[in-house]
Scaffold this motif. Structure first.
Motif, PDB file in Angstrom:
ATOM      1  N   UNK A   1      26.587   1.797  41.313  1.00 16.63           N
ATOM      2  CA  UNK A   1      26.232   1.140  42.580  1.00 16.63           C
ATOM      3  C   UNK A   1      27.101   1.659  43.726  1.00 16.63           C
ATOM      4  N   UNK A   2      28.378   1.913  43.432  1.00 17.21           N
ATOM      5  CA  UNK A   2      29.281   2.436  44.461  1.00 17.21           C
ATOM      6  C   UNK A   2      28.841   3.825  44.924  1.00 17.21           C
TER       7      UNK A   2
ATOM      8  N   UNK B   1      23.533  10.841  38.665  1.00 17.18           N
ATOM      9  CA  UNK B   1      23.245  10.423  40.045  1.00 17.18           C
ATOM     10  C   UNK B   1      22.953  11.630  40.938  1.00 17.18           C
ATOM     11  N   UNK B   2      23.630  12.746  40.682  1.00 15.41           N
ATOM     12  CA  UNK B   2      23.364  13.962  41.448  1.00 15.41           C
ATOM     13  C   UNK B   2      21.952  14.477  41.175  1.00 15.41           C
ATOM     14  N   UNK B   3      21.552  14.493  39.910  1.00 14.50           N
ATOM     15  CA  UNK B   3      20.201  14.947  39.539  1.00 14.50           C
ATOM     16  C   UNK B   3      19.156  14.006  40.131  1.00 14.50           C
ATOM     17  N   UNK B   4      19.424  12.713  40.118  1.00 14.08           N
ATOM     18  CA  UNK B   4      18.509  11.743  40.710  1.00 14.08           C
ATOM     19  C   UNK B   4      18.301  12.030  42.203  1.00 14.08           C
ATOM     20  N   UNK B   5      19.390  12.256  42.928  1.00 14.72           N
ATOM     21  CA  UNK B   5      19.298  12.540  44.362  1.00 14.72           C
ATOM     22  C   UNK B   5      18.572  13.856  44.613  1.00 14.72           C
ATOM     23  N   UNK B   6      18.812  14.850  43.736  1.00 18.40           N
ATOM     24  CA  UNK B   6      18.154  16.155  43.886  1.00 18.40           C
ATOM     25  C   UNK B   6      16.645  16.041  43.642  1.00 18.40           C
ATOM     26  N   UNK B   7      16.262  15.308  42.606  1.00 23.37           N
ATOM     27  CA  UNK B   7      14.838  15.139  42.307  1.00 23.37           C
ATOM     28  C   UNK B   7      14.116  14.359  43.401  1.00 23.37           C
TER      29      UNK B   7
ATOM     30  N   UNK C   1      23.528   2.598  33.089  1.00 18.93           N
ATOM     31  CA  UNK C   1      24.888   2.108  32.854  1.00 18.93           C
ATOM     32  C   UNK C   1      24.906   1.216  31.620  1.00 18.93           C
ATOM     33  N   UNK C   2      25.896   1.404  30.760  1.00 17.21           N
ATOM     34  CA  UNK C   2      25.977   0.631  29.521  1.00 17.21           C
ATOM     35  C   UNK C   2      26.999  -0.490  29.583  1.00 17.21           C
ATOM     36  N   UNK C   3      27.808  -0.514  30.623  1.00 20.39           N
ATOM     37  CA  UNK C   3      28.797  -1.571  30.793  1.00 20.39           C
ATOM     38  C   UNK C   3      28.788  -2.012  32.248  1.00 20.39           C
ATOM     39  N   UNK C   4      29.387  -3.168  32.520  1.00 25.01           N
ATOM     40  CA  UNK C   4      29.448  -3.662  33.890  1.00 25.01           C
ATOM     41  C   UNK C   4      30.310  -2.751  34.762  1.00 25.01           C
ATOM     42  N   UNK C   5      31.357  -2.177  34.173  1.00 25.18           N
ATOM     43  CA  UNK C   5      32.180  -1.230  34.915  1.00 25.18           C
ATOM     44  C   UNK C   5      31.388  -0.007  35.332  1.00 25.18           C
ATOM     45  N   UNK C   6      30.552   0.497  34.426  1.00 24.36           N
ATOM     46  CA  UNK C   6      29.704   1.641  34.749  1.00 24.36           C
ATOM     47  C   UNK C   6      28.674   1.287  35.819  1.00 24.36           C
TER      48      UNK C   6
END
Length: 343
Positions: free
Chosen positions: A142-143, A167-173, A132-137
């Motif tokens: 995190x959500x 996040x999808x690729x992270x969960x898949x890996x 994430x590059x910003x606090x909003x991201x």
């Protein structure tokens, strides 16, 4: 950098309004190699800060000296310290990073920047960490981790789709899920393209191209094709979700502002066991006919108090594309706000 010292001394004397109120403040760099990253190519980073705050910045040994009016020096020092924190955590400094830090200093929230580099979402095929590059991201990422259903609502360029795919690729890996399902409504952006040639995949490819681009970046074209053939990745138009139950899946609905309320309800009720859903969209870019309501706008109102559902709003501050994209979004926001006031 040392060659600039005398030049900056002279130019500092000429800066308008410095006079008797000018001060100097020192910032310890910590490690000398950080100085090169901080100053940037041809000192472009510090030139940007000098222009923003009307100060002079020079490097002497392991210290940065900031000179100028007291308030400007205070803000510049806070910006320099925030940038050093990001460098220390492995964040490359880009123009977008500099502008974001300046905006955070202006708001007095720069102390929160230290949390940005705490987590790498995943690694691309080129070895680049996605963070994430910003606090909003960061709040958005995190959500997604903490909730079953996450809405990411915001303007173009805020990384809604890219981070969701990451996040999808992270969960898949990590073998948390067995399948990634990517979908979006097949609605044209203002143009009528007519009948497209080819089979079903050829017809829907133009609508799904942004999702392909993100997946290719994360997995590579060959791995992507392999996973598609094995059924681990599915990219399909929203119309093909009806009647299905998606277990052990990470499901992303992109361009959700172009769904009808009926389509949105249909999509949300596809969720099976051990699955997550991320819905992304920009309510300022609705391409539906005027007579139809946006399913995304309805959903964020109806579901805002439901447990395990998170609704996240990103703003122009979270834009990570070219600087002009942020300026364009701000200009449109001002225009529409003025239009509302004059009605």
């Amino acid at each position: 950098m040392q060659r600039r010292i005398e030049y900056l001394k002279e130019s500092a004397k000429k800066r308008k309004g410095w006079g008797e109120r000018s001060i100097e403040q020192l910032v310890n760099i910590g490690r000398m190699e950080y100085a090169a990253d901080l100053f940037g190519n041809l000192d472009s980073n510090v030139r940007f800060l000098e222009a923003q705050y009307g100060v002079a910045i020079i490097c002497r040994d392991s210290e940065i000296k900031v000179s100028g009016e007291e308030e400007a020096v205070s803000k510049a020092v806070r910006a320099v310290e925030s940038l050093l924190t990001l460098i220390n955590k492995g964040n490359p400094l880009t123009e977008q990073t500099l502008r974001y830090v300046v905006s955070m200093v202006q708001d007095g929230t720069e102390d929160k920047l230290s949390t940005l580099s705490d987590d790498c979402v995943c690694i691309t095929t080129k070895g680049r960490p996605v963070r994430p590059k910003t606090l909003g991201q960061k709040k958005y990422v995190d959500a997604i981790k903490q909730n079953t259903v996450t809405f990411g609502v915001g303007p173009a360029g805020t990384g809604k789709t890219y981070l969701a795919v990451a996040m999808a690729v992270r969960a898949f890996r990590a073998h948390d899920i067995n399948r990634i399902v990517l979908t979006r409504p097949a609605v044209e952006a203002g143009e009528k393209l007519g009948f497209l040639p080819g089979d079903l995949q050829n017809k829907v490819d133009p609508y799904l191209r942004p999702l392909y681009d993100a997946l290719f970046d994360m997995l590579g074209a060959e791995n992507y094709q392999k996973y598609v053939e094995k059924g681990n990745i599915e990219v399909a138009p929203l119309a093909y979700m009806r009647g299905r139950t998606l277990d052990d899946s990470f499901i992303i609905l992109d361009e959700a502002q172009n769904t009808t309320p009926e389509q949105m309800k249909m999509f949300l009720t596809r969720l099976g066991f051990n699955s997550k859903a991320v819905i992304t969209g920009d309510i300022t870019q609705i391409d539906l006919p005027d007579i139809k309501r946006s399913g995304l706008m309805d959903a964020v109102k109806i579901l805002k108090s439901v447990d395990d559902i998170s609704i996240n709003y990103l703003t122009n501050k979270d834009v990570v594309r070219h600087r002009i994209v942020q300026d364009i979004i701000k200009a449109y926001e001002r225009y529409y706000e003025e239009g509302k006031r004059h009605k």
